[in-house]
Design a protein around this motif. Structure first.
Motif, mmCIF file in Angstrom:
data_model
loop_
_atom_site.group_PDB
_atom_site.id
_atom_site.type_symbol
_atom_site.label_atom_id
_atom_site.label_comp_id
_atom_site.label_asym_id
_atom_site.label_seq_id
_atom_site.Cartn_x
_atom_site.Cartn_y
_atom_site.Cartn_z
ATOM 1 N N ALA A 1 0.717 -1.257 -0.094
ATOM 2 C CA ALA A 1 0.109 -0.056 -0.040
ATOM 3 C C ALA A 1 1.014 1.318 0.093
ATOM 4 N N SER A 2 1.995 1.012 0.879
ATOM 5 C CA SER A 2 2.702 2.356 0.837
ATOM 6 C C SER A 2 3.418 2.517 -0.767
ATOM 7 N N ILE A 3 3.971 1.501 -1.245
ATOM 8 C CA ILE A 3 4.496 1.665 -2.517
ATOM 9 C C ILE A 3 3.470 2.275 -3.607
ATOM 10 N N MET A 4 2.379 1.656 -3.576
ATOM 11 C CA MET A 4 1.340 2.123 -4.427
ATOM 12 C C MET A 4 0.671 3.580 -4.179
ATOM 13 N N VAL B 1 -2.496 -10.761 -8.370
ATOM 14 C CA VAL B 1 -2.037 -11.791 -7.127
ATOM 15 C C VAL B 1 -0.691 -11.516 -6.620
ATOM 16 N N LEU B 2 -0.671 -11.574 -5.057
ATOM 17 C CA LEU B 2 0.506 -11.156 -4.525
ATOM 18 C C LEU B 2 0.855 -12.226 -3.681
ATOM 19 N N GLY B 3 2.220 -12.541 -3.096
ATOM 20 C CA GLY B 3 2.468 -13.339 -2.019
ATOM 21 C C GLY B 3 2.851 -14.724 -2.378
ATOM 22 N N CYS B 4 2.473 -15.879 -1.314
ATOM 23 C CA CYS B 4 3.079 -17.012 -1.590
ATOM 24 C C CYS B 4 2.323 -17.846 -2.571
ATOM 25 N N MET B 5 1.138 -17.511 -2.707
ATOM 26 C CA MET B 5 0.178 -18.498 -3.670
ATOM 27 C C MET B 5 0.528 -18.090 -5.102
ATOM 28 N N LYS C 1 8.679 -3.964 -4.767
ATOM 29 C CA LYS C 1 9.453 -2.673 -4.992
ATOM 30 C C LYS C 1 9.284 -2.907 -6.619
ATOM 31 N N ASP C 2 9.096 -3.826 -7.360
ATOM 32 C CA ASP C 2 8.976 -4.059 -8.860
ATOM 33 C C ASP C 2 7.411 -3.640 -9.356
ATOM 34 N N LEU C 3 6.562 -3.284 -8.415
ATOM 35 C CA LEU C 3 5.086 -3.392 -8.777
ATOM 36 C C LEU C 3 5.046 -1.988 -9.861
ATOM 37 N N PRO C 4 5.550 -0.899 -9.663
ATOM 38 C CA PRO C 4 5.352 0.117 -10.481
ATOM 39 C C PRO C 4 5.779 -0.110 -12.116
ATOM 40 N N ASN C 5 6.918 -0.957 -12.184
ATOM 41 C CA ASN C 5 7.319 -1.363 -13.436
ATOM 42 C C ASN C 5 6.380 -2.443 -13.874
ATOM 43 N N ASP D 1 0.609 -9.133 -19.883
ATOM 44 C CA ASP D 1 0.860 -9.666 -18.650
ATOM 45 C C ASP D 1 1.969 -9.314 -17.910
ATOM 46 N N ALA D 2 2.075 -9.344 -16.834
ATOM 47 C CA ALA D 2 3.289 -9.079 -15.959
ATOM 48 C C ALA D 2 3.699 -9.869 -14.738
ATOM 49 N N ILE D 3 4.651 -10.480 -14.716
ATOM 50 C CA ILE D 3 5.180 -11.376 -13.561
ATOM 51 C C ILE D 3 6.722 -11.118 -13.085
#
Length: 482
Positions: A44-47, A101-105, A130-134, A144-146
């Protein structure tokens, strides 16, 4: 399974203070353990810095993120249903909505989600936030992004988490990421990577900042907090390669706990989760030395059978665990101890199960988190062991230990009758708006009439009654912590 799953928090949608210049809307939901909820605060802080304000209205969201857990099949099935819901809303109301989708799954089911089922636009592993903006820029371009790369260094120590849906009183502070324990039932080493610790200076800065913002209690958080080890950065397993000066100036968990306790002597400090082989007596002695370190240890055992413990690749024996319990009780007589327990692990016999029952009778835990074994894809147990205990046997064994734990919880709770306990007020009681609810140092919920007290106050409460899990009393004044 060493991570506590708080069923009351599952699926919370998070909301934070709105920035007037932010034009896009983010809907973020979390499932799983405290680490996932803490990670959502980082996201949330990053976004927020990328122009997103949070919303609790799914239909309005430009971006929907779900922070996921792979530790139990139930959690995965729930997330799948949520993804179906997101996509239904996307089709019917908001075709431009992006779903991630974030995290372990995410790490475990990356290809399935993106390429086979095509139910998400982006997949982000626990070390790639930290790569979310890219990644979002890729999605905005229609691709699609991964990124599910696991990191040897990432601890997010330089990101100040936004506190989401907080009561303004308690907060999580992540100190480690990943896990080196290869328990055969657990996916965490595969989804969160190898163990590394966060710079103690950044931890102390976060603790001091939380105090300055009015928080009264923190929980130091990690898959395995007791194995915290800072020697300048890097994986814990590489510590043996460190220089002599790095080793001499290293900070272990006991030292970190002391640093935090001394930094804010009126702030309560908790920690979770511990592993029996890593909880050293210097940690327990540090707890006894500082009044603001809470007298509660969550100490997962998983089974009382040495044979099953070996099959689980747990690095402790029944006898070692019982000796540790004895030592804790000797050093801190009023320390509460809670457990995680799995029944129905492959090959578990009735004798193995009775070993678990007898261990519970020996320890008499204050409370616990109990589960039937759920085979997790990708784990060593799934690859090498047959899930051979019948479901009805698992359910019966689970009910037996749940009933036993309820009896033990009642015994331990009644020990507080006619005593005075310190309670940190966290919220209004669920059952009465004329009462406050908070927790004692031992992590036991206590309720009492509101009087003139307010949320965030430390109050001395005389206990006059109780249920199996809750203390009931009357406030008799502020505690010294105020």
């Amino acid at each position: 399974m060493d991570k506590i799953i708080d069923e009351n928090k599952q699926g919370e949608s998070l909301i934070l203070e709105q920035k007037k210049d932010n034009k896009r809307k983010l809907f973020i939901e979390s499932y799983g353990c405290a680490m996932n909820f803490s990670d959502s605060e980082i996201v949330a802080s990053i976004m927020a810095n990328q122009g997103f304000n949070t919303t609790q209205h799914l239909e309005d969201a430009d971006l929907v993120l779900v922070n996921t857990c792979s530790i139990r099949d139930k959690a995965e099935q729930t997330v799948r249903k949520r993804l179906e819901k997101y996509n239904a809303v996307k089709r019917a109301h908001n075709p431009k909505m992006k779903v991630g989708v974030l995290g372990c799954m995410a790490e475990r089911l990356k290809t399935k989600f993106l390429e086979e089922e095509k139910i998400v636009d982006l997949v982000v592993g626990p070390d790639a936030y930290k790569d979310l903006p890219n990644l979002l820029a890729e999605v905005d371009e229609g691709r699609d992004a991964i990124n599910v790369m696991l990191s040897k260094e990432e601890t997010y120590g330089d990101i100040s988490p936004v506190r989401l849906n907080t009561n303004g009183v308690t907060a999580f502070v992540s100190i480690t990421r990943g896990c080196d324990n290869m328990c055969t039932f657990c996916v965490v080493p595969f989804t969160r990577g190898r163990e590394r610790s966060r710079d103690p200076q950044s931890i102390l800065e976060e603790v001091n900042d939380l105090w300055n913002r009015g928080f009264k209690e923190i929980t130091l958080l990690g898959q395995n907090v007791d194995s915290y080890l800072w020697y300048g950065g890097g994986l814990k397993k590489d510590f043996e390669k460190a220089s002599e000066i790095q080793k001499a100036t290293s900070v272990n968990f006991s030292k970190l706990l002391e640093l935090c306790a001394k930094a804010q002597p009126k702030m309560r400090i908790r920690f979770s989760t511990s592993n029996p082989q890593d909880l050293t007596l210097d940690v327990v002695k540090t707890m006894a030395k500082y009044n603001n370190i809470c007298n509660h240890i969550h100490l997962p055992v998983q089974s009382g059978s040495d044979r099953i413990l070996k099959e689980m690749n747990r690095l402790h024996t029944r006898k070692e665990y019982m000796t540790l319990i004895d030592n804790i009780r000797q050093i801190i007589p009023d320390c509460a101890i809670s457990q995680d327990m799995i029944v129905g692990f492959p090959t578990e016999t009735e004798d193995d199960f009775q070993d678990t029952v007898s261990l519970m009778n020996y320890v008499k835990y204050n409370f616990g988190y109990m589960f039937t074994y759920s085979e997790r894809p990708g784990t060593l147990a799934e690859r090498k062991m047959k899930d051979d205990v019948p479901e009805e046997v698992k359910k019966r064994r689970l009910q037996d230990i749940v009933d036993l734990q309820r009896d033990h919880s009642e015994i331990k709770t009644k020990e507080h009758l006619n005593t005075i306990v310190e309670v940190l007020i966290e919220k209004e009681s669920k059952k009465s708006n004329s009462q406050w609810s908070g927790r004692t140092s031992q992590n036991i919920v206590a309720v009492f009439p509101k009087g003139s007290y307010k949320i965030g106050d430390f109050v001395n409460v005389k206990i006059t009654d109780c249920t199996s899990a809750t203390l009931i009393g009357e406030a008799i004044g502020y505690s010294d912590n105020n």
